[in-house]
Design a protein around this motif. Sequence first.
Motif, PDB file in Angstrom:
ATOM      1  N   VAL A  20       0.847  -1.200   0.000  1.00 22.83           N
ATOM      2  CA  VAL A  20       0.000   0.000   0.000  1.00 22.83           C
ATOM      3  C   VAL A  20       0.882   1.249   0.000  1.00 22.83           C
ATOM      4  N   PHE A  47      -5.916  -3.049  -4.509  1.00 23.54           N
ATOM      5  CA  PHE A  47      -6.178  -2.922  -3.074  1.00 23.54           C
ATOM      6  C   PHE A  47      -7.636  -3.039  -2.638  1.00 23.54           C
ATOM      7  N   HIS A  51      -8.670  -3.151   1.196  1.00 29.98           N
ATOM      8  CA  HIS A  51      -9.584  -2.135   1.726  1.00 29.98           C
ATOM      9  C   HIS A  51     -10.755  -2.788   2.443  1.00 29.98           C
ATOM     10  N   ALA A  71      -0.690   2.868   6.657  1.00 34.59           N
ATOM     11  CA  ALA A  71      -1.275   2.037   5.593  1.00 34.59           C
ATOM     12  C   ALA A  71      -2.776   1.874   5.804  1.00 34.59           C
ATOM     13  N   LEU A  75      -5.841   3.097   3.345  1.00 37.96           N
ATOM     14  CA  LEU A  75      -6.875   2.179   2.851  1.00 37.96           C
ATOM     15  C   LEU A  75      -8.280   2.601   3.242  1.00 37.96           C
TER      16      LEU A  75
END
Length: 188
Positions: A20, A47, A51, A71, A75
Amino acid sequence: MPFAACPLRAPLLPPEARAVLAFWQAEGLGPDHPPEPALATRLAAHFLVAHEAAARGERAAWAGMAAGSLALALLLDQFPRLAFAGTPRSFATDAAARRVAHAALALAQDLDLPAVWRVFLYLPLGHAEALSDQELCVALSSLLPSPHPEQARARRDQIRRFGRFPARNAVLGRASTAEERCFLAEAG
């Protein structure tokens, strides 16, 4: 120091979290990066699973270190704004992002990050429609280089004035007041 020139060293961070951070840096995704279809597609491809796992709380262990909290904030706060722009889903994980930010601040993790990355821990507070979070974001952003302090004050001033961000009204199905409509028309 420019964002792209400021790598984070976090060798103990899980590979998914490192990915990420590496993606954000490689793409040069600063806090004011405008949503664009190609980026949304790339983000979702890389991602979306991470997420959704973070949204379910399945990546909470990352918060044990500053880079992991960062990170998670990316997210939960930045990813949906870029990947789901113009939809209610772009704000769906705001509360979770604020919890990550508050926990990271309680541990002073923001101070373990270079200033160009700290802004991403502060933004969940700046995206809140709660004045207390806005005031905290203004205080924290005052330690960052321009334009972050000015942007934080502008967001806070909207919350002081309206109690919410008028630009979100249409996306969230909220009726705008006459004052909010005038504000939005003036802002362009």
